[in-house]
Structure formats: structure tokens, C-alpha cells
Enzyme design. Structure first.
Site, short mmCIF file in Angstrom:
data_model
loop_
_atom_site.label_atom_id
_atom_site.label_comp_id
_atom_site.label_asym_id
_atom_site.label_seq_id
_atom_site.Cartn_x
_atom_site.Cartn_y
_atom_site.Cartn_z
N SER A 1 0.82 -1.21 0.00
CA SER A 1 0.00 0.00 0.00
C SER A 1 0.86 1.27 0.00
O SER A 1 1.55 1.55 -0.97
CB SER A 1 -0.95 -0.04 1.20
N LYS B 1 -0.54 -4.26 -3.37
CA LYS B 1 -1.85 -3.72 -2.99
C LYS B 1 -2.00 -2.35 -3.62
O LYS B 1 -1.48 -1.35 -3.13
CB LYS B 1 -2.00 -3.63 -1.47
N ASP C 1 9.94 5.26 -10.21
CA ASP C 1 9.46 5.89 -11.44
C ASP C 1 10.24 7.14 -11.80
O ASP C 1 10.42 7.45 -12.98
CB ASP C 1 7.98 6.23 -11.32
#
Length: 555
Positions: free
Chosen positions: A295, A320, A306
Site C-alpha cells: 500500500s 496492494k 518511477d
């Protein structure tokens, strides 16, 4: 105060619900009739069962069973929270509660103190790991009513609670009075400098204030000479979304995307951006993750990956990618409902299990590799959706041996640590980093544990038994019986030697348990360092700037 369960007629319920559905327009109108029809069926069924079932029913319990079954059919994160459970839910999200500040657990059918936390009433009152709790105020406790123990210990700050405890190895009980305080769960149990200039920070949960705590820790480490940072998110299950955003903001520029949420209700879709100037955009960064990083942990790690802002090391994360919203219900109840999926800045959703597709047994499966899509980081590195985050440096997860797993499961390492500290009240070292269990001490453990029940079945024994059953099924067992007996004898001898074969592994686990008694949470963390391969790899990467840059630029 007694709670009342209010029954209303099926027709009244349907009319009320239909009004809500059309008034808020959150459901497509072509579903409204189906919802109303099924609610009417359920209401009449519920009344009939409650009225005519042969045994007396508890209406609240029966209804709770149906609610839980409905929620379970959706996903593990969509849950009903009753009025009685609100306080526990608030504790999990805020990290605060009124109590004594100790983790309580059960071991061998006893309610024990597992960890009195630093700077809390429990620690100041002298509670120790292994203390057995026999009574709280006027209520006698045991493992069977363990769930009630936490409620008994919690209460308004300033109120007093009286415990009757029994120390490990003692014959007499003691009475301990503790005044409750407002307890703040420590989500930042450890941070320090390694190798002279590498800062290490461990975050266990994304509760309120987590990002600010990380910021203060990193600033302090930099003031002490840290030239790079290791952020340890292993085993971190997540928590508050805004804390993940604020933490990511410490290392990436202002006004860039952190995470996007997309769900059924279009007006709830949102892209969250960084709002502040970063703490440090240049300091080399390694993030440690594993299969229990989930999460909010994955949001932070995904953002770092990224934007090519740091290197991820460890094992693939949990996966998740679902967002929950808490909705208020009648009678002070709440529902935590999955309302959206989240997407990292590259556009990927890391959700690993597709709960919308279940087999005939109701089991959801992982998203197949054929449906996973490729995305690009800012520097052009390829990353994929649909299965958690894959670290830039993947290290194989080390599994414990069957004997080590068994010693943990039967609480024998926990018990021996109490035994060891009973005989050695003071540590012979100043830090858990320096603690070593000698060969003589380990042999004392071997002698001690051989008088305990630590029977277990190895994988080899399971495979051997399968082989025997196959031989009997194919009617060749009699011809091979002597060979089987010889093999069985050799397997037994190997098993007897497991305490020696896996000595290093078991000794590491024992050292951690013993250090926890002497140095508490800090000792629990530090005792793992000398056998932490992910941490060693992170340090190695940060000591090789050229390799660090190559990892981030690799296509």
C-alpha cells in the site's frame, strides 16, 4: 448501556433505500430495482429465521455474520467496523490510544508482556518481556479471553489500572499499578549512521506524523555526516495516503505527480502532487522492500523508482494497489470500502490480485503475466504493472529451516531468552550490535531444548512418506522394505543433527530474542544487522557511486 436492535418492515426498508439510491445517484438507476428487490428478500428472510429457527438466535451476531460474508466476497480490505471496534480502528490509523504502552500476546496459553515500549507507563512501571498477566483490576485473564485483555488495559489517560503479574521463573505474584497515558505508537523505531556516512531509517507504519518523523531523522543523520540514505520499508503494511505523499515529497521536486486514484465515481478521481520544496533531491537513496511491503509503502517505493530517484533492493512487494474510503453508517458504525485503484507516476497499477475475477470456490487469482503491461520510468527504464513492485536489485528471500520455524512456533526461543536473562540479568556488552552468543551458551540451549517438545516434520520426511505410500499403492513396498528402513534411519539421524546443522541460523534468532530482553525495540533491530543481506547489499551499492548511477540509467 444496552444496545437495541431495531427491526423495520421489509417494505419500509426498500422505500428508504430506494430514496437514498436515487437521491445520491451513486448507483446506476438500472441497478436500483435489483438492489431494492434483494434487500426486501433479505429483510423478510432475516425476520423469518429470527422468528422461527428452532434455537434462540442472537440477532446482532446473525446479522454480523451476513455482513462479514458480504464484505469477504468483495476483497480483504472492504470491512464493516462496528461501534465497539471504532477505537481499535482509530488506533490503527492514527497510531494513538489511551493505555499503558505495551504489546501483549499469548504464549503457551498464557497472556504475556511481549514488549513494554520505550518511555511509556508500562516501561516505567517495570514491566518486562515474559511477565505473565494474571489479573487486570478485578478481572482474571487467560489466553481464552485474550481479545478482552487489550480493552481492559486501554482507557482514558490519567486513569489507573492495577495488574497482578508473575515474573518469569518466580513463584510469587506481584501487584503493579500503572497510570494510563496517551500512547503514540512509534512508527520510527530505529535510525542511525552506518559505515561512517550512510544513514539508515526504518519506518514500520504510515500512521499520522510518519513523514515528519522521517524528515527529522534524515536531517539529524545528515547533521551527523550522512552522505546517503537507506529507507527500510520491509514489512511496512502501509497506512495513510497523505503520509506516503509527504514522505515521497522529501526526495522529489515540488508540484510533480505522486499518485493518481481512479474508481467508479469519476468525481472522486484525483491526482496527488507534491506540495512542498523537497528536503534533499540529490542525496543517494536506497529503499528496502519485501513481500510484506504494501500500500503506502509501495506508493513511496514506486515513486522513487518511477522518477529514478533511488534504487530499490529486496524482494517483490505485496501488490496492494487499492484505495479505501471510510463511510459513516447508522448507530456509530463505519464501513471501510475499496473505492479506487491507485497508479504511480509512470501510470502503472501494482495491484497483484484481481478480486473481480474469482473461481467457483470464490478464490481470487493473481493477474496473469500475459495481461501485465510495460511502462517507462523518467529515465526510460522498463517497469511493469499488475504484480507489485520488482526491485532494481532482487535478492532471494531466505527461508527458515523447518527446525527454526518449529522452535519459533512453539515459543522455545522466546522462553529460552527469558531463561538466559534470568541467569544473566545484565548484558556483557553496551550494544546489541556487539552481542554474540558463545558456543558454550549455544550448547546450553541445545541441552535445554532437548528436554522440550520440539517435534516437527521435515520436507524430506514428508516426501519419504509419500514415497512409501506410492510403493504400497503399486504393491512393491515389500520388495523395497529393507531399503526404506535404511533410508528412514538415515533421515532420522540427519534430523537429530539439525540443531548442529542449522546452528548459525538458530543462534542468530536466539541472539535477537536475548537482545530484545536487554535492549528492547532497539536491540531487536540491531541484532539483525550482522545477518541482513538486503542491508549489506544496500550499503555496498551506496559505497559504489558508479554502480549506483548505472543501476538508475540501465534500460
Amino acid at each position: 448501556m444496552k444496545k437495541r436492535l431495531v427491526f423495520i418492515s421489509g417494505t419500509a426498508a426498500v422505500v428508504a433505500l430506494a430514496f437514498v439510491l436515487f437521491a445520491f445517484n451513486k448507483e446506476p438507476q438500472d441497478n436500483a430495482f435489483e438492489i431494492a428487490k434483494n434487500l426486501q428478500i433479505f429483510t423478510t428472510l432475516y425476520k423469518e429465521v429470527n422468528s422461527y429457527y428452532v434455537d434462540e438466535l442472537n440477532p446482532s451476531k446473525t446479522m454480523r455474520t451476513s455482513i462479514d460474508a458480504m464484505m469477504k466476497s468483495l476483497d480483504p480490505y472492504t470491512v464493516f467496523i462496528s461501534e465497539d471496534e471504532i477505537e481499535d480502528y482509530r488506533t490503527r490509523t492514527t497510531g494513538e490510544y489511551g493505555g499503558i504502552g505495551a504489546t501483549i500476546g499469548t504464549r503457551n496459553n498464557k497472556v504475556l508482556v511481549i514488549m513494554p515500549h520505550e518511555d511509556t507507563p508500562a516501561k516505567r512501571a517495570g514491566l518486562k518481556i515474559g511477565d505473565e498477566i494474571l489479573q487486570i483490576n478485578e478481572v482474571k485473564v487467560n489466553a481464552k479471553n485474550y481479545n478482552d485483555v487489550s480493552k481492559l488495559l486501554k482507557g482514558q489517560p490519567g486513569t489507573e489500572v492495577e495488574l497482578i503479574i508473575k515474573r518469569y521463573g518466580a513463584t510469587q505474584t506481584e501487584k503493579v499499578k500503572i497510570k494510563r497515558e496517551r500512547i503514540k505508537i512509534n512508527h520510527l523505531p530505529y535510525y542511525d549512521i552506518f559505515e561512517g556516512n550512510i544513514g539508515y531509517v526504518q519506518l514500520t507504519e504510515f500512521t499520522a506524523g510518519a513523514a515528519h518523523s522521517i524528515q527529522k531523522a534524515v536531517e539529524e543523520l545528515k547533521n551527523k555526516g550522512a552522505k546517503s540514505i537507506i529507507l527500510d520499508l520491509r514489512g511496512n503494511p502501509g497506512g495513510l495516503l497523505h503520509e506516503a505523499i509527504n514522505l515521497a515529497n522529501l526526495f522529489i521536486p515540488k508540484d510533480v505527480d505522486v499518485v493518481s486514484t481512479k474508481g467508479k465515481i469519476a468525481e472522486w478521481n484525483k491526482t496527488y502532487k507534491t506540495l512542498k520544496m523537497p528536503l534533499d533531491m540529490a542525496i543517494p537513496l536506497v529503499v528496502l522492500i519485501n513481500g510484506n511491503s504494501a500500500s503506502a509503502s509501495e506508493i513511496v517505493a514506486g515513486v522513487i523508482q518511477d522518477y529514478d530517484r533511488g534504487v530499490l533492493v529486496g524482494q517483490r512487494s505485496f501488490g496492494k494497489g487499492l484505495v479505501q474510503s471510510t463511510r459513516l453508517l447508522a448507530y456509530n458504525c463505519q464501513a471501510k470500502i475499496t473505492v479506487a485503484k491507485y497508479y504511480t507516476p509512470s501510470g502503472r497499477c501494482i495491484q497483484a490480485i484481481d478480486y473481480s475475477q474469482k473461481d467457483k470456490d470464490g478464490k481470487a487469482g493473481k493477474i496473469p503475466d500475459s495481461l501485465r503491461r510495460a511502462f517507462k520510468t523518467r529515465a526510460g527504464r522498463t517497469v511493469y504493472d499488475g504484480a507489485g513492485l520488482e526491485p532494481d536489485i532482487v535478492l532471494e528471500k531466505e527461508e527458515l529451516s523447518p527446525i527454526a520455524q518449529n522452535l519459533i512456533a512453539k515459543n522455545l526461543l522466546f522462553e529460552y531468552a527469558n531463561e538466559y536473562v534470568l541467569k544473566n540479568p545484565q548484558p556483557n556488552v553496551k550494544s546489541a550490535k556487539d552481542f554474540v552468543l558463545s558456543d558454550a551458551d549455544y550448547q546450553n540451549f541445545v541441552a535445554w531444548v532437548k528436554n522440550k517438545d520440539y517435534a516437527y516434520t521435515t520436507d524430506l520426511e514428508k516426501n519419504f512418506q509419500n514415497l512409501v505410500e506410492t510403493a504400497k499403492k503399486e504393491k512393491v513396498y515389500d520388495n523395497l522394505q529393507s531399503d526404506f528402513n535404511l533410508l528412514k534411519s538415515k533421515i532420522a539421524k540427519n534430523k537429530e543433527a539439525d540443531l548442529t546443522t542449522f546452528k548459525n541460523e538458530i543462534r542468530e534468532l536466539l541472539e535477537m530474542e536475548i537482545c530484545t530482553r536487554y535492549f528492547y525495540e532497539k536491540g531487536q533491530v540491531e541484532a539483525r544487522f550482522d545477518d541482513d543481506k538486503e542491508l549489506a547489499e544496500a550499503i555496498k551499492i551506496l559505497k559504489e557511486p558508479k554502480r549506483y548511477q548505472e543501476i538508475l540509467k540501465k534500460k
